[in-house]
Design an enzyme around this catalytic site. Structure first.
Site, PDB file in Angstrom:
ATOM      1  N   LYS A  48       0.807  -1.209   0.000  1.00 25.72           N
ATOM      2  CA  LYS A  48       0.000   0.000   0.000  1.00 25.72           C
ATOM      3  C   LYS A  48       0.848   1.270   0.000  1.00 25.72           C
ATOM      4  O   LYS A  48       0.344   2.360  -0.262  1.00 25.72           O
ATOM      5  CB  LYS A  48      -0.901   0.009   1.250  1.00 25.72           C
ATOM      6  CG  LYS A  48      -1.934  -1.069   1.312  1.00 25.72           C
ATOM      7  CD  LYS A  48      -2.706  -0.923   2.645  1.00 25.72           C
ATOM      8  CE  LYS A  48      -3.666  -2.066   2.845  1.00 25.72           C
ATOM      9  NZ  LYS A  48      -4.294  -2.019   4.177  1.00 25.72           N
ATOM     10  N   GLY A  49       2.109   1.146   0.339  1.00 24.98           N
ATOM     11  CA  GLY A  49       2.931   2.333   0.601  1.00 24.98           C
ATOM     12  C   GLY A  49       3.019   3.334  -0.529  1.00 24.98           C
ATOM     13  O   GLY A  49       3.125   4.536  -0.303  1.00 24.98           O
ATOM     14  N   GLU A 110       8.028   2.406  -5.928  1.00 20.34           N
ATOM     15  CA  GLU A 110       7.991   2.008  -4.508  1.00 20.34           C
ATOM     16  C   GLU A 110       8.063   3.229  -3.617  1.00 20.34           C
ATOM     17  O   GLU A 110       8.685   4.233  -3.974  1.00 20.34           O
ATOM     18  CB  GLU A 110       9.186   1.090  -4.194  1.00 20.34           C
ATOM     19  CG  GLU A 110       8.820  -0.365  -4.031  1.00 20.34           C
ATOM     20  CD  GLU A 110       9.707  -1.089  -3.032  1.00 20.34           C
ATOM     21  OE1 GLU A 110      10.881  -1.314  -3.362  1.00 20.34           O
ATOM     22  OE2 GLU A 110       9.218  -1.438  -1.937  1.00 20.34           O
ATOM     23  N   ASP A 111       7.463   3.123  -2.449  1.00 18.86           N
ATOM     24  CA  ASP A 111       7.539   4.209  -1.474  1.00 18.86           C
ATOM     25  C   ASP A 111       8.956   4.353  -0.927  1.00 18.86           C
ATOM     26  O   ASP A 111       9.533   5.428  -0.918  1.00 18.86           O
ATOM     27  CB  ASP A 111       6.535   3.952  -0.321  1.00 18.86           C
ATOM     28  CG  ASP A 111       6.639   2.533   0.254  1.00 18.86           C
ATOM     29  OD1 ASP A 111       7.408   1.715  -0.277  1.00 18.86           O
ATOM     30  OD2 ASP A 111       5.934   2.253   1.244  1.00 18.86           O
ATOM     31  N   ASP A 114      14.550  -0.336   1.623  1.00 18.02           N
ATOM     32  CA  ASP A 114      15.350  -0.506   2.843  1.00 18.02           C
ATOM     33  C   ASP A 114      16.332  -1.656   2.616  1.00 18.02           C
ATOM     34  O   ASP A 114      17.433  -1.441   2.128  1.00 18.02           O
ATOM     35  CB  ASP A 114      14.392  -0.756   4.018  1.00 18.02           C
ATOM     36  CG  ASP A 114      15.105  -0.897   5.336  1.00 18.02           C
ATOM     37  OD1 ASP A 114      16.300  -0.588   5.411  1.00 18.02           O
ATOM     38  OD2 ASP A 114      14.461  -1.318   6.330  1.00 18.02           O
ATOM     39  N   LYS A 142      16.515   4.295   1.774  1.00 22.93           N
ATOM     40  CA  LYS A 142      17.217   4.047   3.041  1.00 22.93           C
ATOM     41  C   LYS A 142      18.346   3.066   2.728  1.00 22.93           C
ATOM     42  O   LYS A 142      18.149   1.858   2.803  1.00 22.93           O
ATOM     43  CB  LYS A 142      16.256   3.413   4.071  1.00 22.93           C
ATOM     44  CG  LYS A 142      15.434   4.393   4.828  1.00 22.93           C
ATOM     45  CD  LYS A 142      14.983   3.906   6.200  1.00 22.93           C
ATOM     46  CE  LYS A 142      14.269   2.591   6.230  1.00 22.93           C
ATOM     47  NZ  LYS A 142      13.476   2.398   7.470  1.00 22.93           N
ATOM     48  N   PHE A 163      12.756   4.349  11.209  1.00 22.29           N
ATOM     49  CA  PHE A 163      11.447   3.920  10.731  1.00 22.29           C
ATOM     50  C   PHE A 163      10.607   5.176  10.537  1.00 22.29           C
ATOM     51  O   PHE A 163      10.446   5.983  11.450  1.00 22.29           O
ATOM     52  CB  PHE A 163      10.786   2.988  11.738  1.00 22.29           C
ATOM     53  CG  PHE A 163       9.507   2.408  11.222  1.00 22.29           C
ATOM     54  CD1 PHE A 163       9.508   1.340  10.347  1.00 22.29           C
ATOM     55  CD2 PHE A 163       8.291   2.966  11.587  1.00 22.29           C
ATOM     56  CE1 PHE A 163       8.323   0.822   9.849  1.00 22.29           C
ATOM     57  CE2 PHE A 163       7.097   2.450  11.101  1.00 22.29           C
ATOM     58  CZ  PHE A 163       7.126   1.380  10.221  1.00 22.29           C
ATOM     59  N   VAL A 164      10.105   5.373   9.315  1.00 27.46           N
ATOM     60  CA  VAL A 164       9.413   6.624   8.977  1.00 27.46           C
ATOM     61  C   VAL A 164       7.957   6.345   8.588  1.00 27.46           C
ATOM     62  O   VAL A 164       7.626   5.235   8.164  1.00 27.46           O
ATOM     63  CB  VAL A 164      10.151   7.367   7.834  1.00 27.46           C
ATOM     64  CG1 VAL A 164      11.537   7.803   8.286  1.00 27.46           C
ATOM     65  CG2 VAL A 164      10.250   6.502   6.573  1.00 27.46           C
ATOM     66  N   ASP A 170       3.078   3.516   6.598  1.00 24.98           N
ATOM     67  CA  ASP A 170       2.268   3.333   7.814  1.00 24.98           C
ATOM     68  C   ASP A 170       3.080   2.778   8.966  1.00 24.98           C
ATOM     69  O   ASP A 170       4.188   2.272   8.802  1.00 24.98           O
ATOM     70  CB  ASP A 170       1.135   2.341   7.524  1.00 24.98           C
ATOM     71  CG  ASP A 170       1.654   0.896   7.438  1.00 24.98           C
ATOM     72  OD1 ASP A 170       2.633   0.671   6.702  1.00 24.98           O
ATOM     73  OD2 ASP A 170       1.104   0.013   8.120  1.00 24.98           O
ATOM     74  N   ARG A 176      -0.564   6.697   7.307  1.00 26.11           N
ATOM     75  CA  ARG A 176      -0.361   6.769   5.849  1.00 26.11           C
ATOM     76  C   ARG A 176      -0.826   8.098   5.285  1.00 26.11           C
ATOM     77  O   ARG A 176      -0.280   8.603   4.320  1.00 26.11           O
ATOM     78  CB  ARG A 176      -1.202   5.702   5.134  1.00 26.11           C
ATOM     79  CG  ARG A 176      -0.667   4.314   5.216  1.00 26.11           C
ATOM     80  CD  ARG A 176      -1.417   3.415   4.227  1.00 26.11           C
ATOM     81  NE  ARG A 176      -1.387   2.039   4.645  1.00 26.11           N
ATOM     82  CZ  ARG A 176      -0.346   1.225   4.482  1.00 26.11           C
ATOM     83  NH1 ARG A 176       0.741   1.641   3.893  1.00 26.11           N
ATOM     84  NH2 ARG A 176      -0.396  -0.027   4.907  1.00 26.11           N
TER      85      ARG A 176
END
Ligand code: 5GP
Length: 192
Positions: A48-49, A110-111, A114, A142, A163-164, A170, A176
């Protein structure tokens, strides 16, 4: 910026404002437009990001003269974080794209990247379907804890090693809808 009270108490600080994110999306759109000048393009948002970045990107691309000749916006839904703030390292597909990508110019949107496993999974899944071209666009990078080296063609902003949340990202399905990227207060993380 005014947010709901429960949100206000959970946010430690804003990392990127809505304006900074908009500017980054515009820069990404310009780069994607240059590489797909007058060519058909399929944008695949990773849910969902990426729900906000892919729609904002698609609209920004529509406004660029000499951008793609046509744009299909599609979605794939994968899960790697479950309901926690730590990646399980295992990527699961929850919903596939709805349009074929064979012979198409595809940009995966992609959001955040990582450890890189999600993007690696998607790249190899899509490569098998023989697209005309395959590139990856991430809004937030990241780069600190990559477990695999995976090519990223378009990078918006570099996230701190935290962690953002916000702008699609979310924590346990909350935050979100924040229009900015934020760091949560440690007390906001629930056990489990
Ligand atoms: P990777 O597989 O590269 O470790 O992570 C990709 C996915 O993990 C992202 O699409 C995103 O859903 C999630 N993720 C990675 N870092 C963060 C983060 O800092 N915050 C949130 N909310 N999700 C993250």
């Amino acid at each position: 910026m005014k947010t709901r009270e429960s949100y206000d108490g959970a946010i430690e600080r804003t990392l990127f404002t809505a304006k900074e994110i908009d500017a980054a999306v515009q820069r990404l759109a310009n780069q994607i437009a240059e590489d797909h000048c007058r060519q058909p393009l399929t944008l695949v948002g990773v849910l969902k990001g990426a729900l906000y970045v892919v729609t904002d990107l698609a609209r920004a691309l529509a406004a660029i003269p000499d951008g793609p000749s046509e744009i299909i916006v599609d979605y794939i839904c994968v899960s790697s974080y479950g309901n926690s703030a730590r990646s399980s390292g295992e990527v699961r597909m929850l919903k596939d794209v709805s349009e074929p990508i064979t012979g198409r110019n595809v940009v995966i949107v992609e959001d955040i990247v990582d450890n890189g496993l999600t993007l690696q999974y998607l790249r190899s899944l899509f490569e098998e379907r023989r697209p005309a071209s395959l590139r990856a666009c991430v809004l937030f990078d990241k780069p600190y804890h990559r477990r695999v080296e995976v090519p990223v063609d378009y990078v918006g902003l570099q996230s701190p090693d935290q962690f953002v949340v916000g702008y699609g990202l979310d924590y346990q399905e909350l935050f979100r809808n924040l229009p900015y990227l934020a760091q949560l207060r440690p007390a906001a993380f629930k056990e489990g």
